[in-house]
Design an enzyme around this catalytic site. Sequence first.
Site, PDB file in Angstrom:
ATOM      1  N   ARG A 197      22.865   8.116   2.925  1.00  0.00           N
ATOM      2  CA  ARG A 197      21.605   6.950   2.977  1.00  0.00           C
ATOM      3  C   ARG A 197      21.644   5.906   4.864  1.00  0.00           C
ATOM      4  O   ARG A 197      20.694   5.667   5.229  1.00  0.00           O
ATOM      5  CB  ARG A 197      21.746   5.809   2.370  1.00  0.00           C
ATOM      6  CG  ARG A 197      20.927   4.529   2.302  1.00  0.00           C
ATOM      7  CD  ARG A 197      20.671   3.808   0.914  1.00  0.00           C
ATOM      8  NE  ARG A 197      22.456   3.358   0.050  1.00  0.00           N
ATOM      9  CZ  ARG A 197      23.053   2.387   1.475  1.00  0.00           C
ATOM     10  NH1 ARG A 197      22.551   1.765   2.061  1.00  0.00           N
ATOM     11  NH2 ARG A 197      23.897   1.873   0.128  1.00  0.00           N
TER      12      ARG A 197
ATOM     13  N   TYR B 186      -5.694   3.017   4.016  1.00  0.00           N
ATOM     14  CA  TYR B 186      -4.682   3.543   2.658  1.00  0.00           C
ATOM     15  C   TYR B 186      -4.825   2.514   0.804  1.00  0.00           C
ATOM     16  O   TYR B 186      -4.051   1.706   1.525  1.00  0.00           O
ATOM     17  CB  TYR B 186      -3.755   4.233   2.258  1.00  0.00           C
ATOM     18  CG  TYR B 186      -2.741   4.985   1.547  1.00  0.00           C
ATOM     19  CD1 TYR B 186      -3.417   6.217   1.227  1.00  0.00           C
ATOM     20  CD2 TYR B 186      -1.618   4.838   0.979  1.00  0.00           C
ATOM     21  CE1 TYR B 186      -3.153   6.911  -0.168  1.00  0.00           C
ATOM     22  CE2 TYR B 186      -1.693   5.103   0.177  1.00  0.00           C
ATOM     23  CZ  TYR B 186      -1.483   6.567  -0.659  1.00  0.00           C
ATOM     24  OH  TYR B 186      -1.298   6.843  -1.153  1.00  0.00           O
TER      25      TYR B 186
ATOM     26  N   ASP C 194      -0.816   3.601  11.426  1.00  0.00           N
ATOM     27  CA  ASP C 194      -0.094   5.341  10.465  1.00  0.00           C
ATOM     28  C   ASP C 194      -1.398   6.267  10.741  1.00  0.00           C
ATOM     29  O   ASP C 194      -2.692   6.183  11.019  1.00  0.00           O
ATOM     30  CB  ASP C 194      -1.573   4.622   8.952  1.00  0.00           C
ATOM     31  CG  ASP C 194      -0.765   5.970   7.662  1.00  0.00           C
ATOM     32  OD1 ASP C 194      -0.898   6.749   8.570  1.00  0.00           O
ATOM     33  OD2 ASP C 194      -0.868   5.290   6.846  1.00  0.00           O
TER      34      ASP C 194
ATOM     35  N   LYS D 172       1.150  14.868   3.408  1.00  0.00           N
ATOM     36  CA  LYS D 172      -0.202  14.957   3.789  1.00  0.00           C
ATOM     37  C   LYS D 172      -0.177  16.338   4.994  1.00  0.00           C
ATOM     38  O   LYS D 172       0.427  17.557   4.493  1.00  0.00           O
ATOM     39  CB  LYS D 172      -0.722  13.844   4.565  1.00  0.00           C
ATOM     40  CG  LYS D 172      -0.465  12.958   3.583  1.00  0.00           C
ATOM     41  CD  LYS D 172      -1.357  12.948   2.287  1.00  0.00           C
ATOM     42  CE  LYS D 172      -0.861  11.526   1.321  1.00  0.00           C
ATOM     43  NZ  LYS D 172      -1.329  10.639   1.514  1.00  0.00           N
TER      44      LYS D 172
END
Length: 408
Positions: free
Chosen positions: A61, A114, A187, A211
């Site tokens: 992690r 978004y 972004d 994307k």
Amino acid sequence: MKPFDPIESLANMRHEFGEHGGVNLSIETSTTFTVLEAETMPDIFQGRAGPDQGGCYLYGRHFNPTVYVLGRQIAAIEGAKAGYCSASGMSAIAAAVLQLCKQGDHIVSSNTLYGGTYALFEEYLPEKCGLQVSWVDISDLTAVEAAMQQGTKLLYAESMANPTLRVADIPALAEIAHRYDARLIIDNTFTPMILSPIQLGADIVVHSMTKFLNGASDVVGGVVVGSTEFVQSLMDLHKGSLMLLGPTLDPRLAYEVSMRLPHLGLRMTEHSKRAQVFAERLAALDLPVTYPGLDDHSDHELLRRLGHREYGAGGIFTLDLGSKEAANRFMDILQNRDRFGFLAVSLGYFETLMSASASSTSSEMSEEAMESAGIQPGLVRFSIGYTGSIQQRWTQMEDALREMDLIQ
Ligand SMILES: *Cc1c(COP(=O)(O)O)cnc(C)c1O
């Protein structure tokens, strides 16, 4: 000085060979790593002996070698010092914002975002940690300036807003943010390669890798890039939001995405080329199409000034069908009769994807919020793919337009 070129920057990176000298990088699947000497362990836990500090890897992690390579590759594309990946675009955004903000802090955000990010800022973070958000039209720099306060922690915008396709004036926004000692987060999901926000003054870039970066609609992932110090802080064992909230990207998926970066530039060029052709032809038919590559788009000049022109104006355009019903019928014809593309949310796929923003990806917004962000109920967003020939796809589009009585 030669202008920054994302493709050259990626190629300038040291090539990552596999552990046996293979031309491709290795996938490190181990969730834990051996420490040669027991005395090193406390140093690692105090953050004094990480992989970049002459130390070693610790735990899955925390930094993973394969995931870290992908983070560095995307950082190279963005012209940033460092980067690290996460399990989704949303986790990358949440981690970046939480790393910078504490209880009760104030942020200024674009009102056209978004839907998931909008819900995070409008509902989730205010409720969970008292985040105060001022929503502004990011293209109105006077309004942005007026919304900034002493102590505002960050200014947040999308490089090209979803789904209005307004382009953020990143240098001007950076100048405002920095005057208030705030950070600018961009972004850049819609415009990898096309815009380099860090080079234009942004402090942090986030992406949904789901994307364009991945490009095959088969991986969910995210990435944060910025200064080395910021990326290290995200992974801090005591105070790092990526480390402690734990949205870890699987190294097998990091490998998959990494294999697709060498053709990201080719893909973006082709997405843009086709979107430009379609937008021009729709505009020539006097249809209400919005695309930043068209002369009449409000940010056409801005994008030309800020963007790397060889990658075009992006793979997304919108067409306003006037009503929700017409939008739905049009998409139904395009998918089921003409096989033009798929009625599906998301973007950046090799096939064309289309969705009505108001009833899908922006439905987290209220009607008033949608109206002030310029999202009409009949607006269809197209993410143009590159399968088939342009002529074949245009014939399909024309057939659907004819069926809708929009052309003769
Ligand atoms: C899809 C998307 C996100 C969220 O990314 P996920 O990978 O779905 O979590 C954030 N920002 C933009 C602009 C997006 O298109």
